[in-house]
Design an enzyme around this catalytic site. Structure first.
Site, short mmCIF file in Angstrom:
data_model
loop_
_atom_site.label_atom_id
_atom_site.label_comp_id
_atom_site.label_asym_id
_atom_site.label_seq_id
_atom_site.Cartn_x
_atom_site.Cartn_y
_atom_site.Cartn_z
CB VAL A 1 -0.97 -0.02 1.20
CG1 VAL A 1 -1.79 1.27 1.25
CG2 VAL A 1 -1.89 -1.23 1.14
CB CYS A 2 3.92 2.15 1.94
SG CYS A 2 3.33 1.92 3.60
CB THR A 3 4.79 0.36 -3.04
OG1 THR A 3 5.70 -0.26 -2.14
CG2 THR A 3 5.40 0.46 -4.43
#
Ligand code: BEZ
Length: 212
Positions: free
Chosen positions: A45-47
């Site tokens: 998700v952070c990516t």
């Protein structure tokens, strides 16, 4: 330290980042800032969030908003992860990511919520004004990626309402009608807003976006 609240002064810090050691206030200069935390490097998700943030940088630049991200991994890890973000999200990460290994900044901004996870940061967002006061705080769980259109929308609202005696209604978008600040009597509002004032109720007055 007590959790930050709206109107508090955003704590200053000097931190190691993917772009070297940076002082937060120097980095912000006299403009606006957005500081947002990520649970960890090399997470899916952070990516997508960091890739999206990089694509939105032009829009934040237009609004004089500098972005700074944070995760509790180290600067070398961030640099390797940025290669993956650039490759998979088809972008170039163009803002610093704090390497908060000692959790100094996470603690200052209360980004670790131990009952959610006692070591990783949640997805916090702070929007900071040119006066270095906290204007917005949002907290998302690790499992939910943020909506960067919403962050831009809030910046538009904050910048409009800091310069004009208006507030923005539900789901407002740039250019749409705004509400007259409750503190302004309708007769006075009619003098101020050349686009006219529509009195739906004495406490609900609409006027065109004064900057449109
Ligand atoms: C993610 O960024 O994909 C993520 C991080 C921590 C927990 C769940 C998802």
């Amino acid at each position: 330290m007590a959790a930050l609240r709206l109107g508090d002064t955003a704590p200053d810090f000097t931190a190691s980042t993917s772009e070297g050691t940076l002082n937060f206030y120097d980095y912000l200069g006299d403009g606006w800032g957005i500081l947002f935390s990520h649970p960890a490097d090399f997470t899916p998700v952070c990516t997508t969030e960091l890739g999206t943030a990089a694509k939105f940088k032009g829009e934040f630049d237009k609004r004089n908003v500098k972005m700074m991200a944070l995760s509790v991994d180290g600067a070398e890890s961030h640099k390797e992860w940025i290669k993956d973000i650039n490759e998979t999200q088809n972008t170039v990460v163009n803002f610093p990511i704090i390497a908060d290994e000692d959790k100094k900044v996470s603690d200052l901004y209360d980004m670790i919520h131990p009952n959610a996870n006692d070591t990783l940061t949640v997805r916090s967002v702070f929007i900071i004004g040119p006066d270095k006061k906290v204007k917005l705080i949002l907290t998302y769980p690790a499992s939910t990626g943020r909506n960067f259109y919403e962050l831009l929308r809030v910046v538009d609202s904050l910048q409009l309402t800091s310069n004009h005696k208006v507030a923005t209604p539900a789901n407002w978008k740039n250019g749409e009608k705004v509400v007259v600040s409750p503190a302004i009597p309708t007769e006075e509002a009619k003098q101020i807003f050349s686009g006219g004032v529509e009195e739906v109720k004495p406490y609900l007055r609409l006027t065109p976006d004064p900057t449109a």
